[in-house]
Write a protein that holds these residues in place. Structure first.
Motif, mmCIF file in Angstrom:
data_model
loop_
_atom_site.group_PDB
_atom_site.id
_atom_site.type_symbol
_atom_site.label_atom_id
_atom_site.label_comp_id
_atom_site.label_asym_id
_atom_site.label_seq_id
_atom_site.Cartn_x
_atom_site.Cartn_y
_atom_site.Cartn_z
ATOM 1 N N THR A 199 58.372 28.245 55.170
ATOM 2 C CA THR A 199 58.207 29.642 55.575
ATOM 3 C C THR A 199 59.468 30.170 56.247
ATOM 4 O OG1 THR A 199 55.829 29.332 55.883
ATOM 5 C CG2 THR A 199 56.832 31.230 56.957
ATOM 6 N N ALA A 217 62.190 30.638 53.809
ATOM 7 C CA ALA A 217 61.964 31.858 53.039
ATOM 8 C C ALA A 217 62.397 33.096 53.826
ATOM 9 C CB ALA A 217 60.486 31.967 52.661
ATOM 10 N N ILE A 218 62.193 33.077 55.157
ATOM 11 C CA ILE A 218 62.625 34.201 55.993
ATOM 12 C C ILE A 218 64.143 34.344 55.943
ATOM 13 C CG2 ILE A 218 62.816 35.020 58.373
ATOM 14 C CD1 ILE A 218 60.067 33.851 58.887
ATOM 15 N N GLY A 264 66.108 33.244 53.614
ATOM 16 C CA GLY A 264 66.447 33.698 52.272
ATOM 17 C C GLY A 264 66.226 35.188 52.095
ATOM 18 N N TYR A 265 65.134 35.685 52.654
ATOM 19 C CA TYR A 265 64.834 37.121 52.571
ATOM 20 C C TYR A 265 65.910 37.938 53.298
ATOM 21 C CZ TYR A 265 62.238 41.509 53.028
ATOM 22 O OH TYR A 265 61.857 42.826 52.974
ATOM 23 N N MET A 266 66.316 37.480 54.482
ATOM 24 C CA MET A 266 67.334 38.205 55.237
ATOM 25 C C MET A 266 68.674 38.198 54.507
ATOM 26 S SD MET A 266 66.548 37.458 59.292
ATOM 27 C CE MET A 266 66.691 35.676 59.199
ATOM 28 N N LEU A 288 69.039 37.870 51.269
ATOM 29 C CA LEU A 288 68.876 38.682 50.067
ATOM 30 C C LEU A 288 69.054 40.160 50.391
ATOM 31 C CD1 LEU A 288 68.191 37.989 47.088
ATOM 32 C CD2 LEU A 288 65.818 38.594 47.605
ATOM 33 N N GLY A 289 68.488 40.583 51.533
ATOM 34 C CA GLY A 289 68.647 41.973 51.938
ATOM 35 C C GLY A 289 70.065 42.313 52.355
ATOM 36 N N VAL A 322 65.824 43.696 48.068
ATOM 37 C CA VAL A 322 64.911 44.015 49.171
ATOM 38 C C VAL A 322 65.694 44.772 50.224
ATOM 39 C CG1 VAL A 322 63.438 41.994 48.767
ATOM 40 C CG2 VAL A 322 65.376 41.815 50.342
ATOM 41 N N GLU A 325 67.371 45.664 53.783
ATOM 42 C CA GLU A 325 68.075 44.823 54.748
ATOM 43 C C GLU A 325 67.324 44.786 56.073
ATOM 44 O OE1 GLU A 325 72.547 44.335 56.718
ATOM 45 O OE2 GLU A 325 72.103 45.957 55.301
ATOM 46 N N VAL A 326 67.215 43.605 56.647
ATOM 47 C CA VAL A 326 66.594 43.429 57.951
ATOM 48 C C VAL A 326 67.645 43.705 59.000
ATOM 49 C CG1 VAL A 326 65.373 41.846 59.476
ATOM 50 C CG2 VAL A 326 65.040 41.697 57.013
#
Length: 516
Positions: free
Chosen positions: A296, A299-300, A302-304, A306-307, A313, A315-316
């Motif tokens: 998990t 994945a966070i 990776g998400y950041m 990616l943004g 996605v 951007e954080v």
């Protein structure tokens, strides 16, 4: 502009705080006294000066509370995982990768870095020490090299960037008046440069002592550590025979592949162990969360990323990263406690959160009055702290820097090394975080004068402070925990790490003004 008594009082406070840090003493009292005197001279009121002691800490606490909360939630989650034995299972599979000293070196570095990014090195070090260190030594990695790897990868690389939890970048950025996200990104790059250079040098220095997989390595390690303890107690007579026999007996009763406290030893089964209560269900839950939690968080990240680097996605930004990590940690905590305790999870979850808050304030509470003093030197906060609203609020630190403009080097390279040295001096107090308000404030004030991005300087100062006091370069820091689990003298560990880390910091600082 004309410097006032408040300016000189603030300057004296900074000098005294640095001097106290060099003397390895706590700087809370000097920070509080400097806050009182500076606010008194600025406001012209003794009562307002006294009130500002409280107001400065309150302002700092309100600005930094998100940092305290994220620490509390991550610690609470780790407590829930520990209750079911899942935290041990997260790293246990990596034991199979350690077939020789070189593989053990790489494995310990990677696992320590990854775990420390999400849970901080303080809880990660005992975990690595209990699970991976004996296996690494059995694989042929010397104890001193193993301790250096854990310190550099965890308390150096992971903690100095603090990319996921973002406590250090938050402190640096708030004091410098820049974006936390920018400081975090640059600190990540600089921490990787420093860490990879340091690890390469440690590897090169110890490569000749790396061995192959053998039970004798661990037996010798245990015997030598027991002999050291016995000699300290004055029990030298017969130590060699006794320790060798004790180690052999320990190995005889320990089941193959069992962890300390597992198998048929006196400690009995551990929580979430193979023979835990309730049959196979606790084991399945423990395995599930040991897999779910790291995936998990990965994945966070990776998400950041990616943004940040794509348009797939959003951007954080800003505090959203800490909010995302904290929110996920709370959901995982709730899932963990209810899976173990059922209806009692309502109480257990609250207990873990309270424990996390206690840990957060023990770890970071000392920063609040220190940050309050440095916030007083910022024009954005001085009115809130002192209550004086007439005229243009002064930026005490910036005004002092402007007054000394002719003495400030215009060379960004020289200034970056000056900030690095300041960070290393502030790190001498042994925490690595108490000096970040100072390095951040100096970066925000000095950067524009020398035409260097303050975020870059803040990241450089963060490197110096955290690598020094966070648990790599001074023996009176959490490096004691690393030396303890590796059973090596802490002063020897400092000497082993010193040159590789200093070379790494110099390389990262040299590249900072070029890359950014």
């Amino acid at each position: 502009m004309e410097l006032t008594a408040a300016h000189w009082s603030y300057f004296a406070g900074v000098v005294v705080i640095i001097a106290v840090m060099i003397a390895r003493r706590n700087i809370v009292v000097p920070a509080v006294i400097a806050t009182f005197l500076t606010a008194w001279f600025y406001s012209g009121s003794l009562i307002q000066g006294i009130t500002s002691i409280f107001s400065a800490s309150l302002t700092a606490a309100s600005e930094l509370f998100s940092i305290f909360l994220i620490i509390a939630l991550i610690t609470a989650l780790l407590g829930a995982l520990r209750a079911m034995g899942a935290e041990r299972r997260m790293v246990k599979p990596f034991r199979a990768l350690m077939r020789n000293g070189r593989a053990a070196f790489v494995t310990i570095a990677g696992v320590t870095y990854f775990i420390s990014l999400f849970f901080w090195p303080t809880p990660a070090v005992p975990l690595i020490g209990a699970i991976l260190l004996p296996a690494a030594i059995r694989a042929g990695l010397p104890a001193m090299s193993a301790a250096a790897v854990i310190a550099i990868a965890g308390q150096g690389m992971a903690l100095s960037s603090d990319y996921v939890i973002q406590v250090a970048p938050g402190l640096s950025a708030t004091a410098a008046g820049v974006s936390t996200e920018v400081v975090a990104d640059r600190a990540m790059v600089l921490s990787l440069i420093t860490g990879l250079v340091a690890l390469a040098l440690v590897y090169w220095r110890g490569r000749r002592a790396f061995g192959t997989l053998s039970e004798e390595h661990e037996l010798r390690w245990e015997s030598e550590s027991l002999a050291a303890v016995a000699s300290v107690r004055g029990e030298a007579a017969g130590t060699a025979d006794a320790t060798a026999e004790g180690a052999a007996a320990t190995r005889a009763v320990r089941a193959p592949g069992a962890e300390p406290g597992e198998g048929s030893g006196a400690g009995g089964p551990v929580p979430g162990g193979e023979s835990g209560p309730g049959g196979d269900e606790p084991v399945r839950r423990s395995r599930a969360f040991a897999l779910l939690v790291p995936l998990t968080f990965a994945a966070i990240v990776g998400y950041m990323l990616l943004g940040k680097f794509t348009d797939v996605v959003g951007e954080v930004q800003g505090g959203d990263a800490a909010g995302l990590v904290g929110g996920v940690a709370m959901l995982l905590l709730i899932a963990a406690v209810f899976s173990v305790d059922g209806g009692h999870g309502l109480t257990t979850a609250a207990t873990h959160v309270v424990d996390g808050l206690v840990f957060a304030f023990k770890a970071m509470g000392v920063v609040v009055p220190i940050a309050g003093f440095f916030f007083l030197g910022n024009a954005d906060f001085i009115t809130r702290i002192t209550g004086v609203e007439s005229g243009e609020p002064p930026a005490l630190l910036f005004d002092l820097v402007s007054a000394a403009d002719q003495h400030i080097p215009d060379n960004g390279f020289v200034l970056a090394f000056a900030i690095l040295l300041t960070g290393m001096i502030t790190g001498l107090e042994g925490s690595g975080f108490a000096g970040l308000p100072l390095t951040g404030s100096l970066s925000g004030a000095l950067g524009p004068e020398a035409h260097v991005d303050p975020a870059t300087l803040a990241a450089v100062g963060q490197m110096g402070s955290v690598w020094t006091g966070g648990g790599v370069l001074v023996a009176w820091s959490s490096l004691l925990a690393v030396a303890g689990v590796a059973r090596v003298p802490v002063q020897d560990l400092v000497r082993h790490c010193f040159l590789p880390v200093v070379v790494g910091l110099a390389a990262a600082t040299s590249l900072a003004t070029v890359l950014f």
